[in-house]
Each structure stands twice: as structure tokens, then as C-alpha cells.
Design a protein around this motif. Structure first.
Motif, PDB file in Angstrom:
ATOM      1  N   ARG A  12       0.838  -1.212   0.000  1.00 44.29           N
ATOM      2  CA  ARG A  12       0.000   0.000   0.000  1.00 44.29           C
ATOM      3  C   ARG A  12       0.874   1.265   0.000  1.00 44.29           C
ATOM      4  O   ARG A  12       1.678   1.420  -0.888  1.00 44.29           O
ATOM      5  CB  ARG A  12      -0.962  -0.025   1.192  1.00 44.29           C
ATOM      6  N   ASP A  31      -3.929  11.018  11.697  1.00 46.45           N
ATOM      7  CA  ASP A  31      -5.136  11.469  10.994  1.00 46.45           C
ATOM      8  C   ASP A  31      -5.571  10.409   9.981  1.00 46.45           C
ATOM      9  O   ASP A  31      -4.833   9.460   9.723  1.00 46.45           O
ATOM     10  CB  ASP A  31      -4.847  12.783  10.257  1.00 46.45           C
ATOM     11  N   ASN A  32      -6.733  10.637   9.400  1.00 43.93           N
ATOM     12  CA  ASN A  32      -7.217   9.700   8.395  1.00 43.93           C
ATOM     13  C   ASN A  32      -6.327   9.699   7.162  1.00 43.93           C
ATOM     14  O   ASN A  32      -5.727  10.714   6.815  1.00 43.93           O
ATOM     15  CB  ASN A  32      -8.655  10.046   8.004  1.00 43.93           C
ATOM     16  N   GLY A  33      -6.234   8.551   6.532  1.00 37.64           N
ATOM     17  CA  GLY A  33      -5.505   8.438   5.272  1.00 37.64           C
ATOM     18  C   GLY A  33      -3.997   8.387   5.411  1.00 37.64           C
ATOM     19  O   GLY A  33      -3.263   8.516   4.434  1.00 37.64           O
ATOM     20  N   GLN A  34      -3.492   8.189   6.628  1.00 37.43           N
ATOM     21  CA  GLN A  34      -2.041   8.205   6.842  1.00 37.43           C
ATOM     22  C   GLN A  34      -1.403   6.818   6.754  1.00 37.43           C
ATOM     23  O   GLN A  34      -0.189   6.704   6.622  1.00 37.43           O
ATOM     24  CB  GLN A  34      -1.707   8.823   8.206  1.00 37.43           C
ATOM     25  N   GLY A  35      -2.218   5.776   6.877  1.00 37.63           N
ATOM     26  CA  GLY A  35      -1.663   4.421   6.766  1.00 37.63           C
ATOM     27  C   GLY A  35      -1.786   3.568   8.014  1.00 37.63           C
ATOM     28  O   GLY A  35      -1.067   2.582   8.161  1.00 37.63           O
ATOM     29  N   LYS A  36      -2.734   3.914   8.897  1.00 38.81           N
ATOM     30  CA  LYS A  36      -2.905   3.125  10.127  1.00 38.81           C
ATOM     31  C   LYS A  36      -3.558   1.764   9.828  1.00 38.81           C
ATOM     32  O   LYS A  36      -3.040   0.715  10.217  1.00 38.81           O
ATOM     33  CB  LYS A  36      -3.777   3.886  11.143  1.00 38.81           C
ATOM     34  N   ILE A  61      -0.522  -3.979  -3.646  1.00 46.88           N
ATOM     35  CA  ILE A  61       0.817  -3.611  -4.099  1.00 46.88           C
ATOM     36  C   ILE A  61       0.882  -2.096  -4.256  1.00 46.88           C
ATOM     37  O   ILE A  61      -0.028  -1.488  -4.810  1.00 46.88           O
ATOM     38  CB  ILE A  61       1.128  -4.287  -5.455  1.00 46.88           C
ATOM     39  N   LYS A  62       1.958  -1.527  -3.737  1.00 45.39           N
ATOM     40  CA  LYS A  62       2.121  -0.069  -3.838  1.00 45.39           C
ATOM     41  C   LYS A  62       2.006   0.380  -5.295  1.00 45.39           C
ATOM     42  O   LYS A  62       2.486  -0.319  -6.186  1.00 45.39           O
ATOM     43  CB  LYS A  62       3.498   0.323  -3.265  1.00 45.39           C
ATOM     44  N   PHE A  63       1.367   1.521  -5.517  1.00 45.59           N
ATOM     45  CA  PHE A  63       1.176   2.016  -6.876  1.00 45.59           C
ATOM     46  C   PHE A  63       2.494   1.963  -7.655  1.00 45.59           C
ATOM     47  O   PHE A  63       3.555   2.320  -7.127  1.00 45.59           O
ATOM     48  CB  PHE A  63       0.673   3.474  -6.889  1.00 45.59           C
TER      49      PHE A  63
HETATM   50  N1  LIG Z   1      -1.733   0.307  -3.447  1.00 44.13           N
HETATM   51  C1  LIG Z   1      -1.469   1.468  -2.861  1.00 44.13           C
HETATM   52  N2  LIG Z   1      -0.328   2.165  -3.151  1.00 44.13           N
HETATM   53  C2  LIG Z   1      -0.069   3.349  -2.530  1.00 44.13           C
HETATM   54  N3  LIG Z   1      -0.851   3.900  -1.613  1.00 44.13           N
HETATM   55  C3  LIG Z   1      -1.981   3.253  -1.276  1.00 44.13           C
HETATM   56  C4  LIG Z   1      -2.345   2.009  -1.872  1.00 44.13           C
HETATM   57  N4  LIG Z   1      -3.512   1.598  -1.323  1.00 44.13           N
HETATM   58  C5  LIG Z   1      -3.864   2.545  -0.448  1.00 44.13           C
HETATM   59  N5  LIG Z   1      -2.957   3.537  -0.397  1.00 44.13           N
HETATM   60  C6  LIG Z   1      -2.964   4.760   0.437  1.00 44.13           C
HETATM   61  O1  LIG Z   1      -3.092   4.403   1.800  1.00 44.13           O
HETATM   62  C7  LIG Z   1      -3.730   5.488   2.480  1.00 44.13           C
HETATM   63  C8  LIG Z   1      -4.827   4.983   3.360  1.00 44.13           C
HETATM   64  O2  LIG Z   1      -4.282   4.239   4.367  1.00 44.13           O
HETATM   65  P1  LIG Z   1      -5.149   3.714   5.583  1.00 44.13           P
HETATM   66  O3  LIG Z   1      -4.253   2.805   6.322  1.00 44.13           O
HETATM   67  O4  LIG Z   1      -6.442   3.198   5.136  1.00 44.13           O
HETATM   68  O5  LIG Z   1      -5.347   5.085   6.386  1.00 44.13           O
HETATM   69  P2  LIG Z   1      -5.855   5.325   7.845  1.00 44.13           P
HETATM   70  O6  LIG Z   1      -4.701   5.943   8.581  1.00 44.13           O
HETATM   71  O7  LIG Z   1      -6.982   6.297   7.690  1.00 44.13           O
HETATM   72  O8  LIG Z   1      -6.291   4.023   8.442  1.00 44.13           O
HETATM   73  C9  LIG Z   1      -4.297   6.413   1.448  1.00 44.13           C
HETATM   74  O9  LIG Z   1      -3.514   7.579   1.435  1.00 44.13           O
HETATM   75  C10 LIG Z   1      -4.162   5.632   0.155  1.00 44.13           C
HETATM   76  O10 LIG Z   1      -3.921   6.455  -0.939  1.00 44.13           O
END
Ligand SMILES: Nc1ncnc2c1ncn2[C@@H]1O[C@H](COP(=O)(O)OP(=O)(O)O)[C@@H](O)[C@H]1O
Ligand SMILES: [Mg+2]
Length: 377
Positions: A12, A31-36, A61-63
Motif C-alpha cells: 500500500r 489522521d485519516n488516510g495516513q496508513g494506520k 501492491i504499492k502504486f
Molecule cells: N496500493 C497502494 N499504493 C499506494 N498507496 C496506497 C495504496 N492503497 C492505499 N494507499 C494509500 O493508503 C492510504 C490509506 O491508508 P489507511 O491505512 O487506510 O489510512 P488510515 O490511517 O486512515 O487508516 C491512502 O492515502 C491511500 O492512498
């Protein structure tokens, strides 16, 4: 059972991440969207080989990358193991101690988890396949052969459905072949029923007590709405009723090219004071029912496997009032490793903070506060 280390490669939003876990409480705040959630998801996959999110496997898989790897060091009372899941666009590989493992059932043992995410409310409200899926995952973690039985059962369902379609199409009816398939179907189904009845019975030994301690409400249990309509496991009765249903539904099954009876049609419901919570309970009551179910499972895992599973909690406390939070965490015994995500540290009880290591998650970067304490210091 504990996870000591985690290493993510192109998973990810993480290009490279190495993490060390506290044997007790680990809190990921950001915060939201950070990778938790991604971190919890990777641990889920490390344990069970599949994601718990609704997505395609290659989205993990990471983009712009080709392959992702999740690696972890798992420790229990008797052993320490390195586990690894590698997912590319074409295939998935599983490794234990650098040796490739080809059967899921051989991979998933020795590292069990219970995960709780806000989506799990669907276990009460959602469609039957969500509950069947949950039951299958949990029984697979408890009983190593269950996956094999389930695979065999699914294979026979496919053979039978294909044959029904063929019979319908050709008007050809080798009833004797179908009878052989039916016999095998019932045999495999009976095995699955044995595990499912026992699982539900065991859960019901814990669930009402836990739910009452959290909410004060009595008489919650789950009811197994199995496709055979039996109240308790009885292999003779299963065969009996199954045969009758196959006979009765024969024309419908032929028309639809589908097997209409069996474990693939099972369901269960949460019954509170004789009423199905799906339609009658408030969202708050449903949430507590799922929490009580998860806690029941933690204790059931301990009873059967001899060790607590690792507990993954994805932002669950924000919707729960402090009084209930305090009651819930009483069940989190000291030797359970817990990994929690939250956006707000105020949602975490002091009791949990005391034993915790805190990671701040910001834009795919992690910063640790606190010292990791091994053993009983
Ligand atoms: N395959 C991917 N490659 C790169 N980034 C990704 C991928 N899948 C999800 N993300 C990124 O991961 C982030 C969301 O992570 P998440 O763990 O769900 O956040 P949160 O902290 O809110 O739980 C978003 O910024 C999203 O763009
Ligand atoms: Mg999240």
C-alpha cells in the motif's frame, strides 16, 4: 502468541517499513488516510493470507510496483517463526522460515488473530455470506483440517451443480451417478456441520456472560440457522434430512442447476431476548454484540489453542462511551497482545496507555514514543 517484528515492502502506502511491536499494547495514532489501517491489514494478511478489506489482491501492491512483501517474526510459548507473504500481480507465495509453503492450512497455523473493524457491524446486519465467511475463517484458525473439508465440500458442490446443469440440458439422467455425488456431498457436509455446531455451542458458553458484563443486558446468544434445520449435531439426522431435502428439491435444483441445501446456505443470527438483533436492535446494541462475539472468540481461541490470539482493533473506541470502554478492556488480559489504531489519543483508556508503546503515523512515516519492554519487567 505475539508478533515481534513486521517488515513491509511496497505494501500500500509503505515502500519500506520495519516495525517492532510491544508484547502488550501498541497504539497507532494519526489522521485519516495516513496508513494506520494498512498496518493492521498487513498483519491480517501475514496471519490469514487474505485481506479483510473489500478489494482486489493487486491493490495491495504499492502504486507502480510489481510485488509486495509482508514479513513478520511470530513468537509463541514454544517457537519463533519467520512468516512471509509475497504477492505479485500474477501469484501469491507463502513462506515459513524461508521455505515455501504450498497449502494454506500449513501456513496459517501458529499465528492466530482476531480483528475488529467498524465494518464488522455487518456480522449482525449484513448478508449471510459475511457470517459464513467469518465462521469459516475462525474455525480454520482453530482446527487445522477444516480448510481441507471446506475445499472438498466446495469441490463437490461444483461437480454436482455442473452435473445438474448437464442433466437439465441433455435430458440425460444417470440418477445413479447423482446418487454417488449426493452421498459424497452429505459426507463432506456432515464434517462441516460437526465443526460449525461445536463452534457455535462454544461461543454461546461465553457470549451471554460477556455481553451482560458490558451492557447489563441478559440473554444474548447466537442461533445457528443451518440449512438442514437441525437443533443439534447428529450425523444420522443430517443424512436423513439431507436426503429428504435432495429428493424434495430435485426438480428445482435441476431447473436452477444449483444445490439448494447444505453448509453453503447456512447462517446464524444474534438473538437478544428472543428477538433477532438484525431487525430489532439499535446500532449501539449491535456494535456491543459484535464486540462481545470477538471477546468470546479470544477466550475460545485460548481454550482450544492454549494461547491468546493477537488482537487487531481498528479505530473501534471512538463510537463507544467511556463506561463501556472500561468494561470492555477488563477482558483484555495482560498476556494478550493488542494492536490498536485511533485518530484521537483521548479515545484510549488510561489503563491501556499505561502498558503501551505509541506510534505516530503521518504520511507513511512512523515515529515511536515509549520503550518496548520484553518479558516481565
Ligand atoms: N496500493 C497502494 N499504493 C499506494 N498507496 C496506497 C495504496 N492503497 C492505499 N494507499 C494509500 O493508503 C492510504 C490509506 O491508508 P489507511 O491505512 O487506510 O489510512 P488510515 O490511517 O486512515 O487508516 C491512502 O492515502 C491511500 O492512498
Ligand atoms: Mg483507517
Amino acid at each position: 502468541m505475539k508478533i515481534e517484528r513486521l517488515k513491509l515492502t511496497n505494501f500500500r502506502n509503505y515502500a519500506n517499513l520495519e516495525l517492532e511491536f510491544n508484547p502488550k499494547i501498541n497504539i497507532f495514532i494519526g489522521d485519516n488516510g495516513q496508513g494506520k489501517t494498512n498496518i493492521l491489514e498487513s498483519i491480517y494478511i501475514l496471519s490469514l493470507t487474505k485481506t479483510n478489506r473489500q478489494c482486489q489482491e493487486d491493490e495491495l501492491i504499492k502504486f507502480n510496483e510489481e510485488i509486495t512483501m509482508i514479513e513478520g517474526i511470530i513468537k509463541n510459548d514454544t517457537l519463533i517463526k519467520k512468516k512471509k507473504v509475497a504477492i505479485s500481480k500474477k501469484k501469491k507465495q507463502l513462506f515459513i522460515n524461508n521455505k515455501e509453503i504450498h497449502r494454506n492450512r500449513d501456513y496459517i497455523k501458529d499465528f492466530s488473530i482476531i480483528s475488529f473493524t467498524p465494518n464488522d457491524l455487518e456480522i449482525v446486519k449484513g448478508s449471510p455470506n459475511i457470517r459464513r465467511n467469518m465462521m469459516n475463517i475462525d474455525i480454520s484458525q482453530l482446527h487445522n483440517n477444516y480448510i481441507t473439508f471446506l475445499n472438498e465440500y466446495n469441490k463437490i458442490i461444483k461437480i454436482r451443480n455442473d452435473y445438474l446443469k448437464k442433466m437439465n440440458l441433455n435430458g440425460n439422467s444417470d440418477i445413479r451417478y447423482l446418487e454417488v455425488v449426493n452421498k459424497s456431498l452429505i459426507e463432506k457436509a456432515t464434517k462441516i456441520y460437526e465443526y460449525r455446531f461445536s463452534f457455535i455451542e462454544k461461543i454461546n458458553e461465553y457470549l451471554p456472560i460477556i455481553y451482560k458484563k458490558i451492557t447489563g443486558l441478559s440473554n444474548l446468544h447466537i442461533e445457528f440457522n443451518n440449512s438442514i434445520g437441525l437443533e443439534k449435531f447428529d450425523s444420522f439426522e443430517i443424512e436423513n434430512v439431507f436426503q429428504k431435502k435432495l429428493k424434495k428439491n430435485f426438480n428445482a435444483e435441476l431447473m436452477q442447476g444449483m444445490t439448494l441445501t447444505g453448509p453453503h446456505r447456512d447462517d446464524f443470527s444474534f438473538i437478544l431476548n428472543d428477538m433477532d438483533m438484525k431487525s430489532y436492535a439499535s446500532q449501539g446494541q449491535q456494535r456491543m454484540a459484535v464486540i462481545a462475539l470477538k471477546i468470546s472468540e479470544i477466550y475460545l481461541f485460548k481454550e482450544i489453542l492454549g494461547e491468546f490470539p493477537v488482537l487487531l482493533l481498528d479505530d473501534i473506541f471512538s463510537e463507544i462511551d467511556m463506561k463501556k470502554r472500561n468494561k470492555i478492556i477488563k477482558f483484555f488480559k495482560d498476556d494478550i497482545q493488542i494492536i490498536i489504531t485511533t485518530t484521537d489519543i483521548n479515545d484510549i483508556n488510561n489503563e491501556l496507555l499505561k502498558n503501551s508503546v505509541i506510534y505516530t503515523v503521518k504520511n507513511s512515516k512512523l515515529t515511536r514514543k515509549g520503550r518496548i519492554k520484553y518479558g516481565r519487567e
